[in-house]
Design an enzyme around this catalytic site. Structure first.
Site, PDB file in Angstrom:
ATOM      1  N   ASP A  15      12.468  -2.897  -0.736  1.00  0.00           N
ATOM      2  CA  ASP A  15      11.663  -3.300  -1.889  1.00  0.00           C
ATOM      3  C   ASP A  15      12.373  -2.955  -3.188  1.00  0.00           C
ATOM      4  O   ASP A  15      12.225  -3.644  -4.188  1.00  0.00           O
ATOM      5  CB  ASP A  15      10.293  -2.645  -1.837  1.00  0.00           C
ATOM      6  CG  ASP A  15       9.479  -3.246  -0.707  1.00  0.00           C
ATOM      7  OD1 ASP A  15       9.703  -2.869   0.451  1.00  0.00           O
ATOM      8  OD2 ASP A  15       8.655  -4.137  -0.987  1.00  0.00           O
ATOM      9  N   ASN A  49      11.729   1.320   0.928  1.00  0.00           N
ATOM     10  CA  ASN A  49      11.277   0.228   1.796  1.00  0.00           C
ATOM     11  C   ASN A  49       9.988   0.679   2.463  1.00  0.00           C
ATOM     12  O   ASN A  49       9.512   1.787   2.247  1.00  0.00           O
ATOM     13  CB  ASN A  49      12.362  -0.125   2.832  1.00  0.00           C
ATOM     14  CG  ASN A  49      12.082  -1.429   3.560  1.00  0.00           C
ATOM     15  OD1 ASN A  49      11.654  -2.402   2.944  1.00  0.00           O
ATOM     16  ND2 ASN A  49      12.285  -1.455   4.865  1.00  0.00           N
ATOM     17  N   LYS A  50       9.428  -0.219   3.258  1.00  0.00           N
ATOM     18  CA  LYS A  50       8.148   0.036   3.925  1.00  0.00           C
ATOM     19  C   LYS A  50       8.108   1.418   4.571  1.00  0.00           C
ATOM     20  O   LYS A  50       9.090   1.866   5.150  1.00  0.00           O
ATOM     21  CB  LYS A  50       7.955  -1.035   5.016  1.00  0.00           C
ATOM     22  CG  LYS A  50       6.652  -0.972   5.763  1.00  0.00           C
ATOM     23  CD  LYS A  50       5.464  -1.131   4.854  1.00  0.00           C
ATOM     24  CE  LYS A  50       5.581  -2.395   4.045  1.00  0.00           C
ATOM     25  NZ  LYS A  50       4.681  -2.418   2.891  1.00  0.00           N
ATOM     26  N   ARG A  56       1.797  -4.735  -8.007  1.00  0.00           N
ATOM     27  CA  ARG A  56       2.508  -3.937  -6.994  1.00  0.00           C
ATOM     28  C   ARG A  56       3.558  -3.083  -7.706  1.00  0.00           C
ATOM     29  O   ARG A  56       4.684  -3.542  -7.942  1.00  0.00           O
ATOM     30  CB  ARG A  56       3.231  -4.854  -5.979  1.00  0.00           C
ATOM     31  CG  ARG A  56       2.352  -5.812  -5.189  1.00  0.00           C
ATOM     32  CD  ARG A  56       1.563  -5.147  -4.064  1.00  0.00           C
ATOM     33  NE  ARG A  56       2.367  -4.372  -3.146  1.00  0.00           N
ATOM     34  CZ  ARG A  56       3.023  -4.869  -2.092  1.00  0.00           C
ATOM     35  NH1 ARG A  56       2.978  -6.149  -1.826  1.00  0.00           N
ATOM     36  NH2 ARG A  56       3.720  -4.081  -1.300  1.00  0.00           N
ATOM     37  N   ARG A  83       3.831 -11.434   0.551  1.00  0.00           N
ATOM     38  CA  ARG A  83       4.454 -10.110   0.438  1.00  0.00           C
ATOM     39  C   ARG A  83       5.927 -10.272   0.772  1.00  0.00           C
ATOM     40  O   ARG A  83       6.379 -11.313   1.253  1.00  0.00           O
ATOM     41  CB  ARG A  83       3.786  -9.034   1.290  1.00  0.00           C
ATOM     42  CG  ARG A  83       2.973  -9.456   2.466  1.00  0.00           C
ATOM     43  CD  ARG A  83       3.769 -10.055   3.559  1.00  0.00           C
ATOM     44  NE  ARG A  83       4.858  -9.173   3.948  1.00  0.00           N
ATOM     45  CZ  ARG A  83       5.964  -9.582   4.500  1.00  0.00           C
ATOM     46  NH1 ARG A  83       6.156 -10.876   4.739  1.00  0.00           N
ATOM     47  NH2 ARG A  83       6.909  -8.753   4.837  1.00  0.00           N
ATOM     48  N   GLY A  84       6.674  -9.215   0.510  1.00  0.00           N
ATOM     49  CA  GLY A  84       8.121  -9.272   0.650  1.00  0.00           C
ATOM     50  C   GLY A  84       8.703  -9.447  -0.737  1.00  0.00           C
ATOM     51  O   GLY A  84       8.261 -10.294  -1.514  1.00  0.00           O
ATOM     52  N   ALA A  85       9.705  -8.611  -1.044  1.00  0.00           N
ATOM     53  CA  ALA A  85      10.217  -8.547  -2.415  1.00  0.00           C
ATOM     54  C   ALA A  85      10.597  -9.926  -2.984  1.00  0.00           C
ATOM     55  O   ALA A  85      10.093 -10.317  -4.045  1.00  0.00           O
ATOM     56  CB  ALA A  85      11.400  -7.577  -2.462  1.00  0.00           C
ATOM     57  N   GLN A 102       3.103  -5.670   9.764  1.00  0.00           N
ATOM     58  CA  GLN A 102       3.941  -6.834   9.451  1.00  0.00           C
ATOM     59  C   GLN A 102       4.904  -7.165  10.595  1.00  0.00           C
ATOM     60  O   GLN A 102       5.261  -8.328  10.791  1.00  0.00           O
ATOM     61  CB  GLN A 102       4.745  -6.586   8.171  1.00  0.00           C
ATOM     62  CG  GLN A 102       3.922  -6.521   6.899  1.00  0.00           C
ATOM     63  CD  GLN A 102       3.481  -5.108   6.564  1.00  0.00           C
ATOM     64  OE1 GLN A 102       3.482  -4.213   7.413  1.00  0.00           O
ATOM     65  NE2 GLN A 102       3.092  -4.905   5.323  1.00  0.00           N
TER      66      GLN A 102
END
Lengths: 354, 354
Positions: free
Chosen positions: B236, B246-247, B88, B45-47, B195
């Protein structure tokens, strides 16, 4: 309604809320040390409920004291008072219950000790019954702020489980439902101890009120989308200037409400208002053990071994974020709390009405 | 530095981040469907990291295509592109990687297919190497905002684990440390997927940067106490007007920062800036399954059976809350992003310098 705490057969029976909603288990406390342990370990939590537990713990301890004179009897209770007060330093209701029992004892000092022991049990049960009455009154004053179609945000659990019954923050919801209003509730899960996920969503489901559970991170996004109309929370200690100590994260909810123009209400029985403290920065804030953050339910580890943790149990919401404090005597602007501390306040004039 | 993802022996090896920090386990992906599964299930995960995974997944799929002409070969890749893009919906880097590979293929359409297959592997590995270069540049532009004695708040994980290496939000921290600055980091645990607790605190501990883990509810109280000097988060997808997806919870951090006068920085590689979308309200926001909220690690249940859940995976922070967007080309005011979308922007003039 689920019984949070009761006196039965010379024992204090408390629902172990630390195991909800996985297990519904009751713990029999045979002595006051077990009651104190229950307060410390969050078997029972919520300001009013731990006030009731304190009074019942004292009544339990009193039965075991062998002194036959008043001085010896009250001397025997001193360590009981101290032990109970030390369990949760932020909660004003423990001190409140101890003070009430102390005054009750002073008034009954000419009674025979055996009579006093019985009267202490009655007094503890009276505190429970009064709490339910108080919460229903909070509910009636608070229900005016809930309208058909509203979505109400709440944080932590200031529900029936936190009290003798009806709850404080949930009382306006329960009364609004009795009044036939259609609304829904969003419950913040409330890390670290997850009272919202474990308790509030559970008891609102039992009460037949539509409830949706979210992570604490989600409230801001829902407010931004216009999906929340008001917030109602409880308080562990509210002080003279209207500053509100409550579960960690409450301040964040209040800031988000201000940013989005959403009213932010605090349900506060008069017993949770500490007129002796002028401002919120003087409220002692309990820091709890890292394990609450690093382990879910004390078992499920979510963080690296040895990580440093900061676990503030409460935060303080300054009065300027608070739309109204809802008590059993009416809803008031936080800046008017100091009027309530004076003799014979003009409640009718001070009350907020929609 | 821990390897997040690499190409090895015609397989894609990825660290299963969904099991960190309890287990450090690597998964061998032998086909692109497993890479897609890894993106969907948050093994990776993570852009930037999922952009790299996308390119490697395509390279993996390419090796299996039997077509011998260019048209048949690229036609065989179409379902691969579609499957990866569908994993995603909010993440722009998957689309970015697919577009890059498509252009790369067009430029190489006269190559023999066997050669193209090898070139796709090289290109995927080039994307990884470039990502590390980009992050180090973000780190150099961002480190200017971190001063001796600072406490930096971060949310979610935009660390080495979210990228090929160095991270985006963590790159300024790692570079500031290399520059000899003394500072500490506060990591929001970042519910629901944790996370911050699982990844950010773990990798900062490994990097020797002092880090303290808090619940998401605690950031506001620490800001109120004056204990946080700046916030740096990842993104993101950031769009033309400077709005930042973002998250979930990032928006709340931004609102709190504004309320306390604390600068709020977004570390955004140019690949995460989507100039095709004018404003943040047009960014599609993924809603994920309730189980992420009701069960920790998919096993530890924390909520009543059957409770209704709202699980927004991201939120959008409007540009007005953002102090600067830190890219590999410099730090910019969010309202200046649109200048960057024009040909030959005057970077030197637009850059923010402390």
């Amino acid at each position: 309604m689920v019984k949070t705490i009761e006196w039965k057969d010379n024992k204090v029976i408390m629902l172990d809320q630390s195991r909800l909603p996985i297990d519904v288990a009751y713990i029999e406390c045979k002595d006051y040390l077990m009651v104190a342990e229950g307060i410390r370990k969050l078997w029972i939590r919520g300001a009013p409920a731990i006030g009731i537990a304190t009074a019942m713990g004292i009544a339990l301890a009193a039965q075991e004291i062998s002194a036959t004179d008043f001085e010896g009897f009250t001397k025997g209770l001193d360590p009981v008072f101290n032990t109970l007060i030390a369990t949760r330093p932020t909660a004003v209701n423990i001190q409140w219950a101890v003070d009430r029992i102390r005054k009750f004892l002073d008034a009954g000092k000419d009674e025979p000790i055996a009579g006093l022991k019985a009267l202490l049990i009655e007094e503890a049960e009276r505190i429970l019954a009064e709490d339910i009455e108080i919460n229903m009154a909070i509910g009636r004053w608070g229900a005016q702020f809930i309208h058909d179609g509203d979505t109400v945000l709440t944080h932590c659990n200031a529900g029936s489980l936190a009290t003798g019954g009806y709850g404080t923050a949930t009382a306006p919801m329960l009364i609004a439902k009795e009044q036939g209003k259609k609304f829904q509730v969003i419950a913040d899960e409330t890390r670290p101890v997850l009272q919202g996920a474990r308790l509030t969503s559970w008891e609102l489901m039992q009460a037949g009120i539509p409830v949706t559970l979210i992570t604490d991170n989600t409230a801001g996004a829902l407010m931004q989308k216009g999906e929340i109309n008001l917030a109602i929370v409880g308080t562990d200690r509210t002080v003279l200037n209207g500053d509100v100590a409550n579960k960690i994260g409450t301040y964040t909810v209040a800031v988000l409400c201000k940013e989005h123009g959403i009213p932010f209400y605090v349900a506060a029985p008069m017993s949770s208002i500490d007129f002796s403290i002028p401002t919120g920065n003087l409220i002692p804030i309990e820091e709890r053990e890292p394990r609450e953050v690093t382990h879910i339910f004390g078992t499920c580890r979510i963080a690296p071994e040895g990580v440093k943790v900061r676990n503030l149990a409460f935060d303080v919401t300054p009065a300027r974020y608070v739309t109204a404090i809802i008590t059993e005597n009416g809803a008031f602007k936080p800046e008017n709390l100091k009027e309530l501390s004076r003799p014979d306040p003009d409640l009718e004039k001070l009350r907020i009405r929609v």
